[in-house]
Design a protein around this motif. Structure first.
Motif, PDB file in Angstrom:
ATOM      1  N   VAL A 184       0.850  -1.181   0.000  1.00  0.00           N
ATOM      2  CA  VAL A 184       0.000   0.000   0.000  1.00  0.00           C
ATOM      3  C   VAL A 184       0.888   1.233   0.000  1.00  0.00           C
ATOM      4  O   VAL A 184       1.724   1.410   0.887  1.00  0.00           O
ATOM      5  N   VAL A 185       0.701   2.094  -1.012  1.00  0.00           N
ATOM      6  CA  VAL A 185       1.462   3.331  -1.146  1.00  0.00           C
ATOM      7  C   VAL A 185       0.529   4.490  -0.810  1.00  0.00           C
ATOM      8  O   VAL A 185      -0.409   4.776  -1.543  1.00  0.00           O
ATOM      9  N   ASP A 186       0.800   5.129   0.326  1.00  0.00           N
ATOM     10  CA  ASP A 186      -0.024   6.237   0.803  1.00  0.00           C
ATOM     11  C   ASP A 186       0.813   7.520   0.770  1.00  0.00           C
ATOM     12  O   ASP A 186       1.494   7.847   1.736  1.00  0.00           O
ATOM     13  N   ARG A 187       0.808   8.177  -0.389  1.00  0.00           N
ATOM     14  CA  ARG A 187       1.531   9.438  -0.576  1.00  0.00           C
ATOM     15  C   ARG A 187       3.027   9.310  -0.282  1.00  0.00           C
ATOM     16  O   ARG A 187       3.659  10.229   0.206  1.00  0.00           O
ATOM     17  N   ALA A 188       3.587   8.144  -0.582  1.00  0.00           N
ATOM     18  CA  ALA A 188       5.021   7.885  -0.443  1.00  0.00           C
ATOM     19  C   ALA A 188       5.614   7.775  -1.843  1.00  0.00           C
ATOM     20  O   ALA A 188       4.881   7.643  -2.827  1.00  0.00           O
ATOM     21  N   VAL A 189       6.927   7.816  -1.944  1.00  0.00           N
ATOM     22  CA  VAL A 189       7.598   7.718  -3.245  1.00  0.00           C
ATOM     23  C   VAL A 189       8.593   6.560  -3.181  1.00  0.00           C
ATOM     24  O   VAL A 189       9.664   6.683  -2.557  1.00  0.00           O
ATOM     25  N   PHE A 190       8.228   5.444  -3.804  1.00  0.00           N
ATOM     26  CA  PHE A 190       9.061   4.244  -3.817  1.00  0.00           C
ATOM     27  C   PHE A 190       9.205   3.713  -5.233  1.00  0.00           C
ATOM     28  O   PHE A 190       8.222   3.638  -5.974  1.00  0.00           O
ATOM     29  N   LEU A 191      10.404   3.320  -5.589  1.00  0.00           N
ATOM     30  CA  LEU A 191      10.669   2.629  -6.831  1.00  0.00           C
ATOM     31  C   LEU A 191      10.379   1.157  -6.600  1.00  0.00           C
ATOM     32  O   LEU A 191      10.929   0.549  -5.677  1.00  0.00           O
ATOM     33  N   PHE A 192       9.497   0.583  -7.416  1.00  0.00           N
ATOM     34  CA  PHE A 192       9.219  -0.852  -7.399  1.00  0.00           C
ATOM     35  C   PHE A 192       9.838  -1.438  -8.656  1.00  0.00           C
ATOM     36  O   PHE A 192       9.534  -0.990  -9.765  1.00  0.00           O
ATOM     37  N   SER A 193      10.687  -2.463  -8.503  1.00  0.00           N
ATOM     38  CA  SER A 193      11.301  -3.077  -9.676  1.00  0.00           C
ATOM     39  C   SER A 193      11.712  -4.512  -9.376  1.00  0.00           C
ATOM     40  O   SER A 193      12.239  -4.796  -8.288  1.00  0.00           O
ATOM     41  N   GLY A 194      11.444  -5.408 -10.331  1.00  0.00           N
ATOM     42  CA  GLY A 194      11.892  -6.782 -10.221  1.00  0.00           C
ATOM     43  C   GLY A 194      11.143  -7.618  -9.204  1.00  0.00           C
ATOM     44  O   GLY A 194      11.562  -8.726  -8.879  1.00  0.00           O
ATOM     45  N   ASN A 195      10.019  -7.117  -8.699  1.00  0.00           N
ATOM     46  CA  ASN A 195       9.241  -7.886  -7.733  1.00  0.00           C
ATOM     47  C   ASN A 195       8.392  -8.920  -8.457  1.00  0.00           C
ATOM     48  O   ASN A 195       8.042  -8.759  -9.624  1.00  0.00           O
ATOM     49  N   SER A 196       8.057  -9.993  -7.741  1.00  0.00           N
ATOM     50  CA  SER A 196       7.218 -11.040  -8.324  1.00  0.00           C
ATOM     51  C   SER A 196       6.179 -11.493  -7.310  1.00  0.00           C
ATOM     52  O   SER A 196       6.241 -11.132  -6.131  1.00  0.00           O
ATOM     53  N   TRP A 197       5.242 -12.283  -7.806  1.00  0.00           N
ATOM     54  CA  TRP A 197       4.038 -12.601  -7.045  1.00  0.00           C
ATOM     55  C   TRP A 197       3.801 -14.104  -7.111  1.00  0.00           C
ATOM     56  O   TRP A 197       3.892 -14.695  -8.169  1.00  0.00           O
ATOM     57  N   GLY A 198       3.488 -14.709  -5.981  1.00  0.00           N
ATOM     58  CA  GLY A 198       3.290 -16.154  -5.941  1.00  0.00           C
ATOM     59  C   GLY A 198       1.832 -16.543  -5.864  1.00  0.00           C
ATOM     60  O   GLY A 198       0.940 -15.758  -6.165  1.00  0.00           O
ATOM     61  N   ILE A 199       1.607 -17.772  -5.439  1.00  0.00           N
ATOM     62  CA  ILE A 199       0.262 -18.338  -5.324  1.00  0.00           C
ATOM     63  C   ILE A 199       0.081 -18.789  -3.880  1.00  0.00           C
ATOM     64  O   ILE A 199       0.976 -19.437  -3.337  1.00  0.00           O
ATOM     65  N   PRO A 200      -1.069 -18.485  -3.260  1.00  0.00           N
ATOM     66  CA  PRO A 200      -2.218 -17.798  -3.828  1.00  0.00           C
ATOM     67  C   PRO A 200      -1.913 -16.322  -4.125  1.00  0.00           C
ATOM     68  O   PRO A 200      -1.114 -15.692  -3.450  1.00  0.00           O
ATOM     69  N   GLU A 201      -2.586 -15.826  -5.151  1.00  0.00           N
ATOM     70  CA  GLU A 201      -2.373 -14.456  -5.608  1.00  0.00           C
ATOM     71  C   GLU A 201      -2.758 -13.435  -4.538  1.00  0.00           C
ATOM     72  O   GLU A 201      -3.578 -13.711  -3.671  1.00  0.00           O
ATOM     73  N   LEU A 207       5.239   0.271 -14.767  1.00  0.00           N
ATOM     74  CA  LEU A 207       5.270  -0.260 -13.398  1.00  0.00           C
ATOM     75  C   LEU A 207       4.858  -1.727 -13.396  1.00  0.00           C
ATOM     76  O   LEU A 207       5.503  -2.562 -12.760  1.00  0.00           O
ATOM     77  N   GLU A 208       3.800  -2.044 -14.116  1.00  0.00           N
ATOM     78  CA  GLU A 208       3.341  -3.438 -14.212  1.00  0.00           C
ATOM     79  C   GLU A 208       4.415  -4.321 -14.832  1.00  0.00           C
ATOM     80  O   GLU A 208       4.748  -5.383 -14.304  1.00  0.00           O
ATOM     81  N   GLU A 209       4.968  -3.881 -15.960  1.00  0.00           N
ATOM     82  CA  GLU A 209       5.947  -4.677 -16.694  1.00  0.00           C
ATOM     83  C   GLU A 209       7.237  -4.882 -15.914  1.00  0.00           C
ATOM     84  O   GLU A 209       7.838  -5.957 -15.975  1.00  0.00           O
ATOM     85  N   SER A 210       7.685  -3.894 -15.175  1.00  0.00           N
ATOM     86  CA  SER A 210       8.940  -4.037 -14.429  1.00  0.00           C
ATOM     87  C   SER A 210       8.764  -4.813 -13.124  1.00  0.00           C
ATOM     88  O   SER A 210       9.723  -5.016 -12.380  1.00  0.00           O
ATOM     89  N   ASN A 211       7.534  -5.268 -12.869  1.00  0.00           N
ATOM     90  CA  ASN A 211       7.226  -6.038 -11.662  1.00  0.00           C
ATOM     91  C   ASN A 211       6.380  -7.264 -11.990  1.00  0.00           C
ATOM     92  O   ASN A 211       5.325  -7.490 -11.397  1.00  0.00           O
ATOM     93  N   SER A 212       6.834  -8.057 -12.951  1.00  0.00           N
ATOM     94  CA  SER A 212       6.222  -9.354 -13.269  1.00  0.00           C
ATOM     95  C   SER A 212       4.715  -9.270 -13.504  1.00  0.00           C
ATOM     96  O   SER A 212       3.946 -10.031 -12.924  1.00  0.00           O
ATOM     97  N   SER A 213       4.293  -8.323 -14.331  1.00  0.00           N
ATOM     98  CA  SER A 213       2.868  -8.141 -14.658  1.00  0.00           C
ATOM     99  C   SER A 213       2.022  -7.879 -13.424  1.00  0.00           C
ATOM    100  O   SER A 213       0.944  -8.449 -13.233  1.00  0.00           O
ATOM    101  N   ALA A 214       2.494  -7.011 -12.557  1.00  0.00           N
ATOM    102  CA  ALA A 214       1.799  -6.666 -11.308  1.00  0.00           C
ATOM    103  C   ALA A 214       0.387  -6.167 -11.593  1.00  0.00           C
ATOM    104  O   ALA A 214       0.132  -5.508 -12.588  1.00  0.00           O
TER     105      ALA A 214
END
Length: 166
Positions: free
Chosen positions: A113-130, A153-160
């Motif tokens: 959850v990003v609440d008015r913060a500034v973070f670079l997201f990159s190279g993250n991935s997602w498992g199962i259960p989604e 953003l989606e593409e640089s994070n495994s189709s987030a």
């Protein structure tokens, strides 16, 4: 192995340039707290596995337990090579905090959850259960870099999956 057995925040990175590296953390019950809270400049959460006990039902009804939470004074935080699962959220990024969230795995959560913060997201991935969503951008979070264009953003994070509430 850190086993939380009470509703307390076990780690507070409040100085500058501190690290938590290579720990496994869980709890005997789903307590409504985060495992790590950060403030200060240049802190790091590296190579950790943070998970909660399984909770029944839809994740929207789960106890709000989190891997980490930033304070507004948390700047240049690096969260890298961690695994977060079976938590309400892997991380909650409070207003004014900054940093990078890279090369982590998160699953069975409601997402970062990003609440008015500034973070670079990159190279993250997602498992199962989604996750319910992978990254939620709350109202008031700035448009532009590093969040826009959303397709990048989606593409640089495994189709987030992104929930853009701005």
């Amino acid at each position: 192995m850190i086993l939380l057995q009470a509703a307390v925040v076990p780690f507070l990175l409040s100085g500058d340039d501190s690290s938590i590296d290579g720990l496994s953390m869980t709890s005997d019950n789903p307590y409504p707290v985060e495992f790590i809270q950060t403030s200060g400049d240049g802190n790091q959460i590296l190579n950790c596995t943070v998970y909660g006990p399984e909770q029944a039902g839809d994740s929207s009804t789960w106890v709000v337990n989190r891997g980490f939470v930033t304070q507004g004074s948390s700047t240049d935080l690096l969260v890298r090579n961690n695994i977060f699962y079976s938590l309400r959220q892997p991380g909650y990024l409070n207003p004014g905090s900054t940093g990078s969230i890279i090369f982590n795995v998160a699953f069975n959560t409601r997402g970062y959850v990003v609440d008015r913060a500034v973070f670079l997201f990159s190279g993250n991935s997602w498992g199962i259960p989604e996750n319910a969503v992978d990254i939620a951008l709350l109202s008031g979070t700035a448009s532009g870099a590093p969040y826009d264009p959303l397709t990048a953003l989606e593409e640089s994070n495994s189709s987030a999956t992104i929930s853009d509430q701005r």
